[in-house]
Write a protein that holds these residues in place. Sequence first.
Motif, PDB file in Angstrom:
ATOM      1  N   ARG A  94       0.873  -1.171  -0.157  1.00 56.75           N
ATOM      2  CA  ARG A  94      -0.052  -0.028  -0.203  1.00 56.75           C
ATOM      3  C   ARG A  94       0.909   1.462  -0.085  1.00 56.75           C
ATOM      4  NH1 ARG A  94      -4.715   1.452   4.412  1.00 56.75           N
ATOM      5  NH2 ARG A  94      -5.333   3.363   3.526  1.00 56.75           N
ATOM      6  N   SER A  95       1.832   1.620   0.849  1.00 61.62           N
ATOM      7  CA  SER A  95       2.608   2.469   0.850  1.00 61.62           C
ATOM      8  C   SER A  95       3.323   2.845  -0.353  1.00 61.62           C
ATOM      9  CB  SER A  95       3.737   2.435   2.010  1.00 61.62           C
ATOM     10  OG  SER A  95       4.660   1.207   1.630  1.00 61.62           O
ATOM     11  N   ARG A  96       3.815   1.795  -0.971  1.00 67.03           N
ATOM     12  CA  ARG A  96       4.472   1.918  -2.241  1.00 67.03           C
ATOM     13  C   ARG A  96       3.728   2.399  -3.323  1.00 67.03           C
ATOM     14  NH1 ARG A  96       8.769  -2.482  -5.085  1.00 67.03           N
ATOM     15  NH2 ARG A  96       9.428  -1.175  -6.733  1.00 67.03           N
ATOM     16  N   VAL A  97       2.361   1.815  -3.317  1.00 74.91           N
ATOM     17  CA  VAL A  97       1.350   2.357  -4.423  1.00 74.91           C
ATOM     18  C   VAL A  97       0.977   3.756  -4.153  1.00 74.91           C
ATOM     19  CG1 VAL A  97      -1.074   1.903  -5.297  1.00 74.91           C
ATOM     20  CG2 VAL A  97       0.440  -0.079  -4.892  1.00 74.91           C
ATOM     21  N   ARG A  98       0.906   4.200  -3.057  1.00 76.44           N
ATOM     22  CA  ARG A  98       0.614   5.513  -2.646  1.00 76.44           C
ATOM     23  C   ARG A  98       1.624   6.663  -3.400  1.00 76.44           C
ATOM     24  NH1 ARG A  98      -0.969   5.872   3.747  1.00 76.44           N
ATOM     25  NH2 ARG A  98      -3.169   5.334   3.618  1.00 76.44           N
ATOM     26  N   LEU A  99       2.998   6.091  -3.528  1.00 73.84           N
ATOM     27  CA  LEU A  99       3.932   6.764  -4.175  1.00 73.84           C
ATOM     28  C   LEU A  99       3.691   6.925  -5.760  1.00 73.84           C
ATOM     29  CD1 LEU A  99       7.187   5.925  -2.085  1.00 73.84           C
ATOM     30  CD2 LEU A  99       5.803   7.981  -1.941  1.00 73.84           C
ATOM     31  N   LEU A 100       3.371   5.585  -6.303  1.00 71.30           N
ATOM     32  CA  LEU A 100       3.232   5.432  -7.642  1.00 71.30           C
ATOM     33  C   LEU A 100       1.613   6.383  -7.952  1.00 71.30           C
ATOM     34  CD1 LEU A 100       3.585   1.712  -8.092  1.00 71.30           C
ATOM     35  CD2 LEU A 100       5.254   3.342  -8.050  1.00 71.30           C
ATOM     36  N   PHE A 101       0.972   6.555  -7.143  1.00 73.83           N
ATOM     37  CA  PHE A 101      -0.202   7.670  -7.418  1.00 73.83           C
ATOM     38  C   PHE A 101       0.322   8.911  -7.992  1.00 73.83           C
ATOM     39  CE2 PHE A 101      -3.031   5.272  -4.218  1.00 73.83           C
ATOM     40  CZ  PHE A 101      -3.490   4.456  -4.883  1.00 73.83           C
ATOM     41  N   PHE A 102       1.319   9.297  -7.243  1.00 74.07           N
ATOM     42  CA  PHE A 102       1.866  10.768  -7.557  1.00 74.07           C
ATOM     43  C   PHE A 102       2.653  10.710  -8.750  1.00 74.07           C
ATOM     44  CE2 PHE A 102       1.098  10.990  -2.842  1.00 74.07           C
ATOM     45  CZ  PHE A 102       0.284  11.966  -2.882  1.00 74.07           C
ATOM     46  N   ARG A 103       3.397   9.570  -8.905  1.00 76.15           N
ATOM     47  CA  ARG A 103       4.219   9.399 -10.140  1.00 76.15           C
ATOM     48  C   ARG A 103       3.172   9.418 -11.323  1.00 76.15           C
ATOM     49  NH1 ARG A 103       8.108   4.388  -9.745  1.00 76.15           N
ATOM     50  NH2 ARG A 103       8.288   5.071 -11.865  1.00 76.15           N
ATOM     51  N   SER A 104       2.291   8.535 -11.277  1.00 75.85           N
ATOM     52  CA  SER A 104       1.385   8.554 -12.386  1.00 75.85           C
ATOM     53  C   SER A 104       0.644   9.772 -12.801  1.00 75.85           C
ATOM     54  CB  SER A 104       0.115   7.561 -12.007  1.00 75.85           C
ATOM     55  OG  SER A 104      -0.834   7.139 -13.039  1.00 75.85           O
ATOM     56  N   ILE A 105       0.375  10.773 -11.649  1.00 73.67           N
ATOM     57  CA  ILE A 105      -0.524  11.850 -12.016  1.00 73.67           C
ATOM     58  C   ILE A 105       0.468  12.782 -12.532  1.00 73.67           C
ATOM     59  CG2 ILE A 105      -1.175  14.125 -10.791  1.00 73.67           C
ATOM     60  CD1 ILE A 105      -1.981  12.060  -8.692  1.00 73.67           C
ATOM     61  N   GLU A 106       1.964  12.831 -12.204  1.00 69.54           N
ATOM     62  CA  GLU A 106       2.723  13.694 -12.948  1.00 69.54           C
ATOM     63  C   GLU A 106       3.024  13.290 -14.426  1.00 69.54           C
ATOM     64  OE1 GLU A 106       4.016  16.532 -11.847  1.00 69.54           O
ATOM     65  OE2 GLU A 106       2.851  16.309 -10.267  1.00 69.54           O
ATOM     66  N   ILE A 107       3.003  12.096 -14.668  1.00 70.59           N
ATOM     67  CA  ILE A 107       3.182  11.503 -16.020  1.00 70.59           C
ATOM     68  C   ILE A 107       2.066  11.966 -16.795  1.00 70.59           C
ATOM     69  CG2 ILE A 107       3.116   9.532 -17.581  1.00 70.59           C
ATOM     70  CD1 ILE A 107       5.130   8.190 -15.400  1.00 70.59           C
ATOM     71  N   ALA A 108       0.680  12.011 -16.198  1.00 75.28           N
ATOM     72  CA  ALA A 108      -0.388  12.354 -16.890  1.00 75.28           C
ATOM     73  C   ALA A 108      -0.553  13.735 -17.118  1.00 75.28           C
ATOM     74  CB  ALA A 108      -1.768  11.659 -15.960  1.00 75.28           C
ATOM     75  N   LYS A 109       0.103  14.514 -16.292  1.00 71.76           N
ATOM     76  CA  LYS A 109      -0.103  16.049 -16.329  1.00 71.76           C
ATOM     77  C   LYS A 109       0.890  16.332 -17.619  1.00 71.76           C
ATOM     78  CE  LYS A 109      -1.099  17.363 -11.922  1.00 71.76           C
ATOM     79  NZ  LYS A 109      -0.707  18.038 -10.430  1.00 71.76           N
ATOM     80  N   GLN A 110       1.965  15.770 -17.580  1.00 72.89           N
ATOM     81  CA  GLN A 110       3.196  15.851 -18.590  1.00 72.89           C
ATOM     82  C   GLN A 110       2.747  15.502 -20.050  1.00 72.89           C
ATOM     83  OE1 GLN A 110       6.754  13.938 -17.435  1.00 72.89           O
ATOM     84  NE2 GLN A 110       6.852  14.887 -15.497  1.00 72.89           N
ATOM     85  N   ASP A 111       1.807  14.528 -20.087  1.00 76.82           N
ATOM     86  CA  ASP A 111       1.322  13.775 -21.276  1.00 76.82           C
ATOM     87  C   ASP A 111       0.202  14.892 -21.801  1.00 76.82           C
ATOM     88  OD1 ASP A 111       3.029  11.858 -21.438  1.00 76.82           O
ATOM     89  OD2 ASP A 111       1.434  10.301 -20.754  1.00 76.82           O
ATOM     90  N   LYS A 112      -0.528  15.505 -20.871  1.00 73.08           N
ATOM     91  CA  LYS A 112      -1.576  16.508 -21.203  1.00 73.08           C
ATOM     92  C   LYS A 112      -0.966  17.827 -21.555  1.00 73.08           C
ATOM     93  CE  LYS A 112      -6.002  17.628 -20.796  1.00 73.08           C
ATOM     94  NZ  LYS A 112      -7.226  16.910 -21.344  1.00 73.08           N
ATOM     95  N   ILE A 113       0.225  18.263 -21.183  1.00 72.09           N
ATOM     96  CA  ILE A 113       0.845  19.468 -21.649  1.00 72.09           C
ATOM     97  C   ILE A 113       1.204  19.217 -23.125  1.00 72.09           C
ATOM     98  CG2 ILE A 113       2.839  20.809 -20.967  1.00 72.09           C
ATOM     99  CD1 ILE A 113       2.467  20.527 -18.100  1.00 72.09           C
ATOM    100  N   LYS A 114       1.955  18.093 -23.128  1.00 74.44           N
ATOM    101  CA  LYS A 114       2.643  17.751 -24.558  1.00 74.44           C
ATOM    102  C   LYS A 114       1.248  17.869 -25.652  1.00 74.44           C
ATOM    103  CE  LYS A 114       6.487  14.916 -22.902  1.00 74.44           C
ATOM    104  NZ  LYS A 114       6.628  13.602 -22.818  1.00 74.44           N
ATOM    105  N   CYS A 115       0.152  17.266 -25.230  1.00 76.46           N
ATOM    106  CA  CYS A 115      -0.902  17.308 -26.213  1.00 76.46           C
ATOM    107  C   CYS A 115      -1.168  18.572 -26.512  1.00 76.46           C
ATOM    108  CB  CYS A 115      -1.871  16.476 -25.497  1.00 76.46           C
ATOM    109  SG  CYS A 115      -3.312  16.391 -26.579  1.00 76.46           S
ATOM    110  N   ASN A 116      -1.537  19.437 -25.381  1.00 74.25           N
ATOM    111  CA  ASN A 116      -1.877  20.779 -25.405  1.00 74.25           C
ATOM    112  C   ASN A 116      -0.746  21.786 -26.377  1.00 74.25           C
ATOM    113  OD1 ASN A 116      -4.194  20.251 -24.099  1.00 74.25           O
ATOM    114  ND2 ASN A 116      -3.535  21.105 -22.281  1.00 74.25           N
ATOM    115  N   CYS A 117       0.572  21.324 -26.310  1.00 78.52           N
ATOM    116  CA  CYS A 117       1.518  21.982 -26.945  1.00 78.52           C
ATOM    117  C   CYS A 117       1.334  21.862 -28.731  1.00 78.52           C
ATOM    118  CB  CYS A 117       2.871  21.571 -26.487  1.00 78.52           C
ATOM    119  SG  CYS A 117       3.434  22.334 -24.804  1.00 78.52           S
ATOM    120  N   HIS A 118       0.634  21.062 -29.184  1.00 82.03           N
ATOM    121  CA  HIS A 118       0.582  20.867 -30.531  1.00 82.03           C
ATOM    122  C   HIS A 118      -0.656  21.676 -30.933  1.00 82.03           C
ATOM    123  CE1 HIS A 118       3.501  17.262 -30.737  1.00 82.03           C
ATOM    124  NE2 HIS A 118       2.793  16.598 -29.854  1.00 82.03           N
ATOM    125  N   ASP A 119      -0.091  22.657 -32.019  1.00 79.64           N
ATOM    126  CA  ASP A 119      -1.129  23.666 -32.473  1.00 79.64           C
ATOM    127  C   ASP A 119      -1.764  22.779 -33.777  1.00 79.64           C
ATOM    128  OD1 ASP A 119       1.142  26.368 -31.770  1.00 79.64           O
ATOM    129  OD2 ASP A 119      -0.639  25.637 -30.582  1.00 79.64           O
TER     130      ASP A 119
END
Length: 206
Positions: A94-119
């Motif tokens: 459980r404690s390890r997965v809790r850390l993975l949540f934050f990693r996954s969120i950051e990856i999702a945010k980065q992917d979202k930014i990359k998508c929005n950067c394409h005009d």
Amino acid sequence: MENRIVAINGCEAVIGDIERFDGLYTRPMFGGTGYFVEDAMFLLVDDGKAYLRGGQSLTNELVNWGCEQYKFQKRIGCAKVQYYNITDMHVKERSRVRLLFFRSIEIAKQDKIKCNCHDRIRDLPNLQLSIERMLARVNIMDIAELKQAGSSESFARLQQIYGLDLNVSLLWKLEGAIRGVHFSLLEHKIKNSLLSKVTSRGHSRS
């Protein structure tokens, strides 16, 4: 029956660990429920199981842990998306997965930014240069304008030029592009809703 109860309880425990995240909200996705933070989806819940979004080194880590990849069942065959079943892993680590949540969120945010950067519209999922040129004829020149108009309005404008017999699959492609997913993953109720909007627009113009 016992295994199903364990899976549901495990899924509820996962949700319990993320429900206090700032800005957390849900919406239907892939036949299940998607969990978002700042418009970035990082968790999918379906059939009593929780699937964490992978990406970068996180995917390899989840695969090495034996987390099964989510399969979205379509009418013909199925499509794999980048989400992995962490229900059992959460029970054991459980404690390890809790850390993975934050990693996954950051990856999702980065992917979202990359998508929005394409005009360019052609860079969106499902779309290509020919569709980009079609949309330009109805004054939809970039991704921001496509998102503002929405898929049903964009499709209705195209019908005015290309005719009412324009292939309805283009409507699904436009909606998938706006959502950032392949159009085959759209649920039938979403397609029906879009089709109703297009039909109502046609009646209002007649």
